[in-house]
Design a protein around this motif. Structure first.
Motif, PDB file in Angstrom:
ATOM      1  N   ASN A  56       8.594   7.195 -12.576  1.00  0.00           N
ATOM      2  CA  ASN A  56      10.034   6.932 -12.660  1.00  0.00           C
ATOM      3  C   ASN A  56      10.332   5.453 -12.866  1.00  0.00           C
ATOM      4  N   GLY A  57       9.329   4.727 -13.342  1.00  0.00           N
ATOM      5  CA  GLY A  57       9.578   3.347 -13.767  1.00  0.00           C
ATOM      6  C   GLY A  57       9.300   2.258 -12.756  1.00  0.00           C
ATOM      7  N   ASP A  58       8.763   2.594 -11.587  1.00  0.00           N
ATOM      8  CA  ASP A  58       8.473   1.546 -10.608  1.00  0.00           C
ATOM      9  C   ASP A  58       7.139   0.885 -10.945  1.00  0.00           C
ATOM     10  N   ASN A  59       6.980  -0.349 -10.478  1.00  0.00           N
ATOM     11  CA  ASN A  59       5.777  -1.113 -10.778  1.00  0.00           C
ATOM     12  C   ASN A  59       5.492  -2.057  -9.627  1.00  0.00           C
ATOM     13  N   LYS A  60       4.282  -2.015  -9.086  1.00  0.00           N
ATOM     14  CA  LYS A  60       3.950  -2.880  -7.954  1.00  0.00           C
ATOM     15  C   LYS A  60       4.007  -4.367  -8.302  1.00  0.00           C
ATOM     16  N   ALA A  61       3.927  -4.683  -9.568  1.00  0.00           N
ATOM     17  CA  ALA A  61       4.026  -6.082  -9.984  1.00  0.00           C
ATOM     18  C   ALA A  61       5.398  -6.659  -9.651  1.00  0.00           C
ATOM     19  N   SER A  62       6.389  -5.794  -9.482  1.00  0.00           N
ATOM     20  CA  SER A  62       7.746  -6.257  -9.146  1.00  0.00           C
ATOM     21  C   SER A  62       7.975  -6.336  -7.640  1.00  0.00           C
ATOM     22  N   THR A 102       0.811  -1.228   0.000  1.00  0.00           N
ATOM     23  CA  THR A 102       0.000   0.000   0.000  1.00  0.00           C
ATOM     24  C   THR A 102       0.840   1.273   0.000  1.00  0.00           C
ATOM     25  N   LEU A 103       2.168   1.152  -0.031  1.00  0.00           N
ATOM     26  CA  LEU A 103       3.011   2.345  -0.167  1.00  0.00           C
ATOM     27  C   LEU A 103       2.825   2.952  -1.557  1.00  0.00           C
ATOM     28  N   ASP A 104       3.046   4.239  -1.642  1.00  0.00           N
ATOM     29  CA  ASP A 104       2.942   4.906  -2.933  1.00  0.00           C
ATOM     30  C   ASP A 104       3.948   4.319  -3.913  1.00  0.00           C
ATOM     31  N   CYS A 105       3.503   4.118  -5.141  1.00  0.00           N
ATOM     32  CA  CYS A 105       4.377   3.578  -6.186  1.00  0.00           C
ATOM     33  C   CYS A 105       4.616   4.666  -7.227  1.00  0.00           C
ATOM     34  N   ASP A 106       5.879   5.027  -7.403  1.00  0.00           N
ATOM     35  CA  ASP A 106       6.248   6.100  -8.335  1.00  0.00           C
ATOM     36  C   ASP A 106       6.353   5.522  -9.746  1.00  0.00           C
TER      37      ASP A 106
END
Length: 441
Positions: free
Chosen positions: A26-32, A19-23
């Motif tokens: 800049n290329g971040d992805n919660k799937a990772s 549930t942390l913010d995902c930027d």
């Protein structure tokens, strides 16, 4: 208190829940985020496991953690975070969280458990510093991974806890100078205000009077009776050193079961006691006591009189230190007294010892997860009550790779953090704790 009790747990639970913010810009992805395992049905199941464990936490633990899946955003208290994060979570996440992240999290728990103690050895503080330092270093490798998009994963509280072991060395036990102490003082003094029209002047006078009273009590200890000890109206048996036997007590000795008799006679022969017990193993009579108060203020009960229900929580499991400095856990059946050959009264407890901890799990968790089987009647032994150092929780769980059945249950041990502060704060264990009231708090 806030760093370890609220800030860090809030960060950790948001990571595990994803549930942390995902930027994403800049290329971040919660799937990772392979560490985000407490989602969906897994999160609901975990919350139910936490809520179910409340019955196994002794009343002296105070507020038990509520179901985090339902209450995490409804004023979850500091002590709830502490019990959940540093008591239950290491065991409940075993086999759920990927092993690398689980081992990493256990290092944080190992360090925080030590800095929350009132008394520590230098070697323990050095170990805590090593564990927390490793946690901070590996946190950047495992979670941040040198990505600008994850800079918000590193709040200031992570750096703050790095100083806790060294500050312990410099100023003493942190729990004695933490926010707990300040908030307790604010609450006590605030409750004494009687002049709302002149609040701050009234508060200053109450604080001055409190300081004067404390000074008098320090000079004349007889002015400060132990108001929080066992009631004078209830008969007790003072054993010295902060130990006391508490009623109920049987009116006369009664015959015990054969398995109990064998354990008692084995102890008596080993230490050459006794003049008031029958030598026949099948005919041993003892006068049982139900409860024992120990120096940290906790009241350890026994299975003889304790009847767990939705109100009363289990308080009969104890942590025992033996003469060779080893630690074990046991379930107290009852307390009793015998006379030794030199006609001294010796107070003992008959306990069903839990098995040895799983060594592999203990080592993998940096000494955090103590998982063992219940011994039952096949593991009865007699101990001196003064070897009891704490009233602990033994919570059932089903870790992967363990043989678990109705007759072979697995438990993990959980001790209350900072339990010695209860005595300094004037608190004492309560035999009953209304679990229904928790829903309204």
């Amino acid at each position: 208190m806030h760093a370890c009790g609220i800030n860090v747990p809030d960060l950790i639970q948001k990571l595990f829940r994803g549930t942390l913010d995902c930027d994403t810009k800049n290329g971040d992805n919660k799937a990772s985020w392979d560490w985000a395992v407490l989602v969906g049905d897994v999160w609901k199941t975990h919350g139910e496991a936490v809520a179910t464990a409340r019955q196994y936490l002794p009343g002296s633990f105070g507020r038990p953690p509520r179901n985090p899946a339902e209450k995490i955003s409804s004023g979850y208290k500091c002590w709830e975070f502490l019990h959940w994060m540093y008591g239950m979570l290491p065991a409940l996440l075993y086999g759920v969280l990927p092993e690398a992240y689980w081992k990493h999290f256990c290092k944080l728990v190992a360090g925080v458990r030590i800095v929350f103690q009132r008394r520590t050895m230098r070697a323990e503080r050095e170990y805590a510093h090593t564990m927390i330092s490793d946690f901070i270093y590996e946190f950047e490798k495992l979670y941040v991974q040198r990505k600008i998009s994850r800079m918000h994963f590193l709040p200031q509280c992570l750096h703050a806890i790095l100083h806790h072991p060294t500050e312990f060395e410099r100023i003493g036990p942190l729990i004695c100078s933490s926010q707990f102490t300040m908030e307790r003082t604010i609450g006590d003094l605030g409750g004494e205000i009687r002049q709302p029209s002149n609040v701050f002047a009234n508060l200053a006078q109450r604080a001055l009077r409190r300081a004067q009273v404390n000074g008098l009590k320090a000079m004349f200890p007889d002015l400060d009776p132990d108001e929080h000890g066992p009631s004078n109206r209830v008969p007790i048996c003072d054993l010295g050193g902060g130990y006391s036997l508490l009623h109920p007590r049987e009116d006369h000795p009664r015959l015990v079961r054969q398995c109990e008799a064998r354990a008692i006679m084995q102890y008596l022969r080993r230490y050459t006691v006794v003049e008031n017990l029958d030598e026949d193993e099948d005919e041993v009579h003892v006068q049982r006591w139900a409860r024992c108060r120990i120096p940290n203020g906790q009241i350890c009960r026994s299975s003889w009189k304790e009847v767990p229900n939705h109100v009363t929580r289990i308080s009969r499991n104890v942590k025992v230190a033996s003469s060779n400095h080893s630690i074990s856990y046991g379930e107290v059946l009852y307390y009793f007294q015998v006379k030794t050959v030199d006609v001294r009264c010796k107070t003992l407890a008959l306990v069903a010892q839990y098995g040895s901890p799983n060594r592999r799990l203990l080592e993998m968790s940096s000494g955090v997860v103590w998982a063992c089987h219940a011994g039952g009647d096949n593991a009865l032994t007699v101990i001196d009550v003064k070897n009891i150092i704490a009233c602990s929780a033994m919570i059932p769980f089903s870790p992967p790779g363990f043989d678990v059945s109705d007759t072979n249950k697995v438990y993990f041990a959980m001790d209350k953090m900072g339990v010695e502060m209860d005595v300094l704060g004037g608190l004492s264990s309560t035999d009953t704790y209304n679990m229904d009231e928790d829903e309204d708090m």
